[in-house]
Design a protein around this motif. Structure first.
Motif, PDB file in Angstrom:
ATOM      1  N   LEU A   1       0.826  -1.198   0.000  1.00  0.00           N
ATOM      2  CA  LEU A   1       0.000   0.000   0.000  1.00  0.00           C
ATOM      3  C   LEU A   1       0.869   1.259   0.000  1.00  0.00           C
ATOM      4  O   LEU A   1       0.598   2.223  -0.737  1.00  0.00           O
ATOM      5  N   ALA A   2       1.924   1.243   0.811  1.00  0.00           N
ATOM      6  CA  ALA A   2       2.836   2.389   0.866  1.00  0.00           C
ATOM      7  C   ALA A   2       3.512   2.614  -0.487  1.00  0.00           C
ATOM      8  O   ALA A   2       3.669   3.762  -0.933  1.00  0.00           O
ATOM      9  N   ALA A   3       3.885   1.520  -1.152  1.00  0.00           N
ATOM     10  CA  ALA A   3       4.515   1.638  -2.470  1.00  0.00           C
ATOM     11  C   ALA A   3       3.521   2.202  -3.483  1.00  0.00           C
ATOM     12  O   ALA A   3       3.891   3.019  -4.345  1.00  0.00           O
ATOM     13  N   LEU A   4       2.260   1.784  -3.385  1.00  0.00           N
ATOM     14  CA  LEU A   4       1.234   2.291  -4.296  1.00  0.00           C
ATOM     15  C   LEU A   4       1.022   3.787  -4.095  1.00  0.00           C
ATOM     16  O   LEU A   4       0.918   4.555  -5.063  1.00  0.00           O
ATOM     17  N   VAL A   5       0.975   4.210  -2.840  1.00  0.00           N
ATOM     18  CA  VAL A   5       0.811   5.635  -2.538  1.00  0.00           C
ATOM     19  C   VAL A   5       1.964   6.439  -3.123  1.00  0.00           C
ATOM     20  O   VAL A   5       1.760   7.495  -3.748  1.00  0.00           O
ATOM     21  N   MET A   6       3.190   5.951  -2.940  1.00  0.00           N
ATOM     22  CA  MET A   6       4.347   6.696  -3.440  1.00  0.00           C
ATOM     23  C   MET A   6       4.403   6.674  -4.964  1.00  0.00           C
ATOM     24  O   MET A   6       4.835   7.652  -5.584  1.00  0.00           O
ATOM     25  N   ALA A   7       3.961   5.589  -5.577  1.00  0.00           N
ATOM     26  CA  ALA A   7       3.931   5.532  -7.042  1.00  0.00           C
ATOM     27  C   ALA A   7       2.998   6.606  -7.590  1.00  0.00           C
ATOM     28  O   ALA A   7       3.307   7.263  -8.597  1.00  0.00           O
ATOM     29  N   ARG A   8       1.876   6.811  -6.917  1.00  0.00           N
ATOM     30  CA  ARG A   8       0.944   7.852  -7.346  1.00  0.00           C
ATOM     31  C   ARG A   8       1.553   9.237  -7.171  1.00  0.00           C
ATOM     32  O   ARG A   8       1.382  10.124  -8.011  1.00  0.00           O
ATOM     33  N   ARG A   9       2.289   9.429  -6.087  1.00  0.00           N
ATOM     34  CA  ARG A   9       2.897  10.730  -5.828  1.00  0.00           C
ATOM     35  C   ARG A   9       4.072  11.012  -6.772  1.00  0.00           C
ATOM     36  O   ARG A   9       4.429  12.174  -6.989  1.00  0.00           O
ATOM     37  N   LEU A  10       4.666   9.969  -7.313  1.00  0.00           N
ATOM     38  CA  LEU A  10       5.840  10.139  -8.179  1.00  0.00           C
ATOM     39  C   LEU A  10       5.481  10.304  -9.652  1.00  0.00           C
ATOM     40  O   LEU A  10       6.364  10.539 -10.471  1.00  0.00           O
ATOM     41  N   ARG A  11       4.216  10.186  -9.990  1.00  0.00           N
ATOM     42  CA  ARG A  11       3.822  10.289 -11.395  1.00  0.00           C
ATOM     43  C   ARG A  11       4.291  11.613 -11.998  1.00  0.00           C
ATOM     44  O   ARG A  11       4.040  12.687 -11.457  1.00  0.00           O
ATOM     45  N   GLY A  12       4.974  11.503 -13.120  1.00  0.00           N
ATOM     46  CA  GLY A  12       5.433  12.686 -13.826  1.00  0.00           C
ATOM     47  C   GLY A  12       6.625  13.382 -13.209  1.00  0.00           C
ATOM     48  O   GLY A  12       7.039  14.437 -13.696  1.00  0.00           O
TER      49      GLY A  12
END
Length: 221
Positions: free
Chosen positions: A36-47
């Motif tokens: 879940l933490a990795a998913l959250v950070m993946a969303r924040r790292l977009r672009g």
């Protein structure tokens, strides 16, 4: 040379009372926190274009997968899947911090990351009397607090973020170290709190790096 028995059973946590696959359900399920933490950070790292941050996020997910394997199979090979991505995350983050917090060249940053191994070998035994097997992780908050202190003037926001991350890790380590001593009082153990707090801490550390890079230049590096 003694041959490693990769299928040897490991019983290292309070919750495990048998060698069965699902003998540590709480320790196993709480590894979802890493994903879940990795998913959250993946969303924040977009672009963002931050390659190292994406690599750290992938390692964060791998930590969850490896830890799940260990807390279900509980064998030597699974233990290796557990610790390898943790070490990988540590070394990549130190490299990133050396390069982007301090502005060092890639080879000095790499050398600094490699220096963590002898540093840990010296520092970890100092904590064994009070932390037992969890002492292997003690060099991490020591190093993070050191970076925070040294960066407080150069990059105060980053230094504050690192200090917060180190503080979370200290609480997380306390939960890990308390698992065996509190086993009689808490039959399910306290190792699950290590998973939950560690997932939070590792995601936070990636966020600290992301914020530092985006504050330096709108497109990162």
């Amino acid at each position: 040379m003694r041959q490693v028995d990769w299928t040897a059973a490991i019983d290292g946590y309070c919750e495990r009372v048998s060698p069965e696959y699902w003998a540590e359900p709480i320790n196993a399920v709480t590894n979802l926190a890493f994903l879940l933490a990795a998913l959250v950070m993946a969303r924040r790292l977009r672009g963002s274009g931050l390659g190292l941050a994406w690599g750290l996020t992938a390692l964060l997910a791998a930590i969850g997968v490896g830890s799940f394997a260990f807390h279900t199979h509980a064998q030597v090979w699974a233990a290796m899947l557990d610790v390898t991505p943790i070490l990988g995350f540590t070394l990549v983050y130190i490299y990133a911090a050396n390069r982007d917090f301090w502005g060092l060249s890639w080879w000095l940053s790499l050398l600094g990351a490699a220096a963590f191994l002898p540093f840990a070998a010296v520092v970890a035994p100092l904590f064994e009397p009070i932390m037992g097997g969890s002492a292997a992780y003690a060099p991490l908050p020591v190093l993070i607090f050191t970076y925070a202190m040294l960066l407080r003037r150069r990059a105060p926001a980053t230094a504050q973020g690192l200090a917060i991350g180190a503080a979370i890790l200290c609480v997380s380590l306390a939960a890990r170290a308390a698992d065996a001593p509190l086993c009689d009082a808490i039959p399910m153990g306290t190792h699950f709190a290590w998973h939950l707090l560690n997932a939070l801490m590792l995601a936070w550390m990636i966020e600290v790096y992301r914020a530092h890079m985006l504050a330096r230049t709108p497109s990162g590096r």
